[in-house]
Design a protein around this motif. Structure first.
Motif, PDB file in Angstrom:
ATOM      1  N   HIS A   1      -3.602  -6.911  -1.360  1.00 14.77           N
ATOM      2  CA  HIS A   1      -2.613  -6.686  -0.295  1.00 14.77           C
ATOM      3  C   HIS A   1      -2.270  -5.206  -0.217  1.00 14.77           C
ATOM      4  O   HIS A   1      -2.133  -4.547  -1.244  1.00 14.77           O
TER       5      HIS A   1
ATOM      6  N   PHE B   1       0.478  -2.378   1.353  1.00 15.34           N
ATOM      7  CA  PHE B   1       1.834  -2.215   1.881  1.00 15.34           C
ATOM      8  C   PHE B   1       2.126  -0.740   2.110  1.00 15.34           C
ATOM      9  O   PHE B   1       1.655   0.124   1.361  1.00 15.34           O
TER      10      PHE B   1
ATOM     11  N   TYR C   1       6.669  -9.829   7.760  1.00 13.24           N
ATOM     12  CA  TYR C   1       5.691 -10.891   8.009  1.00 13.24           C
ATOM     13  C   TYR C   1       6.030 -11.740   9.237  1.00 13.24           C
ATOM     14  O   TYR C   1       5.148 -12.123  10.000  1.00 13.24           O
TER      15      TYR C   1
ATOM     16  N   GLU D   1       1.747 -14.014   2.036  1.00 18.18           N
ATOM     17  CA  GLU D   1       1.356 -13.727   0.656  1.00 18.18           C
ATOM     18  C   GLU D   1       0.933 -14.992  -0.092  1.00 18.18           C
ATOM     19  O   GLU D   1       1.396 -15.265  -1.206  1.00 18.18           O
TER      20      GLU D   1
ATOM     21  N   ALA E   1       3.856  -4.854   5.273  1.00 19.66           N
ATOM     22  CA  ALA E   1       2.513  -5.307   4.921  1.00 19.66           C
ATOM     23  C   ALA E   1       1.540  -4.824   5.986  1.00 19.66           C
ATOM     24  O   ALA E   1       1.837  -4.896   7.182  1.00 19.66           O
TER      25      ALA E   1
ATOM     26  N   ALA F   1      -4.254 -10.951   4.264  1.00 20.17           N
ATOM     27  CA  ALA F   1      -4.844 -10.236   3.145  1.00 20.17           C
ATOM     28  C   ALA F   1      -6.361 -10.198   3.174  1.00 20.17           C
ATOM     29  O   ALA F   1      -6.968  -9.595   2.307  1.00 20.17           O
TER      30      ALA F   1
ATOM     31  N   GLY G   1       7.946  -7.676   4.034  1.00 11.26           N
ATOM     32  CA  GLY G   1       6.892  -6.820   4.604  1.00 11.26           C
ATOM     33  C   GLY G   1       6.668  -7.062   6.082  1.00 11.26           C
ATOM     34  O   GLY G   1       5.554  -6.906   6.574  1.00 11.26           O
TER      35      GLY G   1
ATOM     36  N   TRP H   1      -1.140  -0.851  -3.112  1.00 13.70           N
ATOM     37  CA  TRP H   1      -2.021  -2.012  -2.988  1.00 13.70           C
ATOM     38  C   TRP H   1      -2.179  -2.717  -4.321  1.00 13.70           C
ATOM     39  O   TRP H   1      -2.126  -2.102  -5.382  1.00 13.70           O
TER      40      TRP H   1
END
Ligand SMILES: [Zn+2]
Lengths: 544, 213
Positions: A88, A90, A312, A231, A138, A24, A310, A120
């Motif tokens: 953040h 996405f 990750y 996150e 993300a 982020a 997302g 966002w």
């Protein structure tokens, strides 16, 4: 065990303190996130960083001084947002007019192109405002690993060999695919479903990860758990196992699937049987079958988490791989492979432009062995699963996914009972064949290429004979010799002509009958005496 | 595929004409010597230049060819002789290419041919230099061998010849001989160069005969 708990605690503290950085953090200098119609070849040269390639446009992160330069160069762009610390971003795929339940939430969103939104927010709990558990990706906007689509050269594609002319390799692949067990797939999907939920961040998801790790180790593979944070507050882990290659272990073919799940009630019930216990069970089945074999290249087996949050887990792995300079030749991601729906039994093979060769090769290796139809889809905007994280790092990756709309998708009703296991078996067979083929089964050198033949007839008064002159390209591997084979009919039984492998890349076959046509193939032999599959066949006068 | 290619007739025709005309320029003063009784049997040897009638043969065995011959003859009368002979030819050559892809490709060849001959000569004007006309039949044994490939062809074939020339008496027993001969030996199927091989051609030879008794 208090000692272990303490270690985990410190680890958590450490990870939490660093977690936010890669995901982020805002760009190092004040920047704008802009949308530019694609193609826009000049963007990177002018200082913009392509963050995401979509169907019709690019998302570009541009430091503020770059904006006038873009304008001066005539690049048409629209500023979407000014990223700052703690916000953040996405990508979100929603068929709805507005993907949010509440207007008042601290969430901004813009439609980028058909059904694809940029969202966002600085609110870590933003998901409760989403109308559905959408597909999310993300976006990483900063740091040295921010993707520059179109700039990172992909790992070199292994030479494409026409599959038809490789009977031995094809037989070897068929032997592998015959071992795929529907019962094992069923049992693994059921085990994963029985965790109730595998929503990343829950204890059940962690337990599911442990189960996968244990299964890899039972198979006898070198496997480990790779934790990561996402996150700010959450943690999960990827599980990765490796079958080391025999010839070039530094090159890797990676098969991956996410094992986490989600639903409309993710903390309580997210069985995720199709999404994506099916893909995870496929990875376990690949591990079981491939671990017994030997390959030239390493095969990585990766089960990632937090895909539903997302992507990750895969982003973490792919970033790390790029940072380490990992030579990942190809990534085969499996996500939802057990619900063909009412339509034809089709498995989509999704790639971006750089991965098109991989989709072709997947289909060439797998299609002859399975009844379901493999359909190539080349579209860089299909970013909704873990292959996209590998695209972002410049790797060739594709996604195998059912070509249907599963009505139980992201619901508590996505259970084993709704699945078509024979379809899943074929999807696993296809993936197994493709992965094994890419990793080079039989542990052999590549088949030689560039075989050419010229024939010459010499005559005396009463008789004549034919001489055939062959030449070909040298293999790229070191210490390779060649065997030459001749057949009297095209693709007929071939007779080996060379007692010992040839060091040179030419051969003369003498004293042949001018009345007969001859056909030649070649193999390459490495220093250990391992022989490749056949090269392309040539007729004796093919190049006259 | 090439078919039979007949030799250019110019040079041999010239020789033939010279030989046929020679007797008419011979000296009549020597005619008296013909009264001397001749030995009824003779032996002889000849050697000469062979010009194959077929283009294919010339391409493969292109250098000058020199067959040799041994004869045994009988003169039943002053105007006629009958002879048997054996002629031998050995030479080497190399293959020719069909549609050259690799111009450097060459195989060495060896040709051997032995021919048994039976013929008759007529001497219309016996004198010190006597022209003659003759004809006969032949039977040839031949073998074509590839020296650097496991390949050889062999066969036997009958043929015929016609000849003309003259002989010059050197003494009671000895004659010098000059003759030109046309022969045909149709040996049948060949390689891609010629559908049907003919081993005949023109032969110009010089010889010596000796009467024995
Ligand atoms: Zn999924």
């Amino acid at each position: 065990m208090p000692v272990r708990k303490r270690i985990v605690f410190y680890l958590l503290v450490f990870l939490l303190s660093t977690a936010f950085l890669p995901v982020a953090a805002a760009p190092a200098e004040p920047s704008a996130l802009v949308k530019i119609a694609s193609p826009a070849p000049a963007v990177s040269r002018l200082g913009g960083v392509v963050v995401q390639e979509l169907h019709s446009c690019l998302l570009v992160c541009a430091p503020l001084p770059v904006l006038p330069r873009l304008r001066a160069a005539g690049v048409d762009f629209a500023v979407l947002a000014y990223p700052r610390e703690g916000v953040h971003f996405f990508l979100l795929r929603s068929p709805l007019v507005l993907p949010l339940l509440s207007q008042g939430a601290d969430i901004e969103c813009r439609l980028l192109e058909d059904r694809i939104w940029l969202l966002w927010t600085a609110d870590p709990g933003f998901r409760r405002y989403l109308a559905q558990p959408f597909r999310l990706k993300a976006l990483a906007l900063s740091g040295p690993l921010a993707p520059a689509a179109g700039e990172i050269p992909p790992a070199p594609a292994p030479e494409y060999e026409e599959y038809r002319s490789r009977p031995r390799a094809a037989r070897a692949l068929a032997k592998l695919t015959a071992q795929v067990s529907q019962e094992r797939l069923r049992s693994d999907i059921l085990t994963l479903q029985n965790f109730k939920t595998r929503y990343a961040s829950t204890a059940q998801c962690e337990a599911a990860g442990d189960f996968i790790l244990q299964r890899f180790r039972q198979i006898g593979l070198d496997a480990e758990s790779d934790p990561f944070s996402f996150e700010s507050y959450y943690q999960s882990k990827n599980i990765v196992a490796v079958i080391p290659g025999e010839i070039a272990p530094e090159r890797m073919v990676l098969a991956c699937a996410h094992y986490d799940s989600t639903s409309n009630n993710p903390l309580v019930s997210a069985p995720g049987a199709d999404d994506n216990a099916s893909g995870t069970a496929a990875i376990l089945e690949l591990a079981r079958i491939l671990a017994k074999e030997k390959f030239d290249f390493s095969i990585g087996l990766l089960c990632v988490s937090a895909e539903e949050w997302g992507l990750y887990g895969s982003a973490h792995y792919a970033r790390q791989a790029r940072r380490d300079g990992a030579e990942i030749i190809a990534v085969v991601n499996l996500d939802m492979i057990a619900y063909p729906g009412d339509r034809q039994r089709v498995l989509d093979v999704i790639g971006n432009r750089k991965s098109e060769w991989l989709a072709d090769r997947f289909i060439a290796a797998a299609q002859p062995l399975v009844g379901l139809r493999l359909a190539k889809v080349i579209d860089p905007s299909l970013t909704w699963s873990d292959h996209s994280s590998f695209w972002d790092q410049g790797y060739a990756a594709l996604c195998g996914i059912e070509d249907s709309d599963n009505p139980y998708y992201h619901r508590s009703s996505d259970t084993l009972a709704t699945l078509d296991l024979p379809f899943a078996v074929e999807a696993v067979q296809a993936s197994l064949a493709a992965v094994a083929d890419l990793a080079r089964p039989l542990n052999t050198p590549a088949a030689p290429t560039g075989l050419q033949a010229r024939s010459q007839i010499s005559m005396s008064l009463f008789s004549s004979l034919k001489t055939v002159y062959l030449n070909w390209q040298a293999n790229r591997e070191q210490g390779i010799g060649y065997h030459v084979y001749r057949a009297d009919q095209s693709h007929g039984p071939a007779l080996r002509l060379t007692a010992q492998p040839l060091a040179q890349t030419s051969f003369k076959d003498s004293f042949l009958s001018p009345a007969q046509e001859y056909f030649y193939v070649l193999t390459a032999v490495d220093e250990q005496g391992r022989e490749s599959s056949y090269s392309q066949e040539v007729r004796d006068d093919e190049n006259n | 595929m090439k078919t039979i290619d007949m030799m250019s007739p110019k040079a041999p025709a010239f020789f033939a004409a010279v030989l046929l005309l020679l007797p008419f320029f011979s000296s009549p003063a020597l005619a008296g010597m013909e009264k001397v009784p001749q030995p009824r049997f003779f032996i002889g040897a000849a050697a000469g230049y062979f010009y194959p009638r077929q283009d294919a043969f010339r391409k493969i065995y292109g250098k000058p060819l020199w067959p040799v011959e041994l004869q045994l003859g009988w003169n039943p009368s002053r105007k006629m002789s009958v002879f048997g002979a054996v002629r031998y030819l050995e030479t080497s050559g190399s293959t020719v290419l069909l549609a050259a892809q690799r111009p450097e490709e060459k195989y060495a060849l060896r040709w051997r041919q032995a021919t048994l001959r039976l013929g008759m000569n007529f001497w219309p004007l016996p004198s010190r230099f006597a022209p003659f006309l003759g004809a006969g039949v032949s039977y040839s044994f031949y073998r074509e061998q590839w020296l650097d490939a496991p390949l050889a062809s062999e066969g036997r074939q009958a043929g015929f010849f016609v000849q003309t020339g003259g002989r010059y008496r050197l003494g009671r027993r000895f004659h010098a001989l000059v003759q030109i001969e046309y022969s045909a030996i149709s040996a049948g199927g060949g390689s891609g160069l010629s559908r049907s091989v003919n081993l005949g051609g023109l032969n110009l030879s010089l010889g010596l005969t000796a009467g024995i008794f």
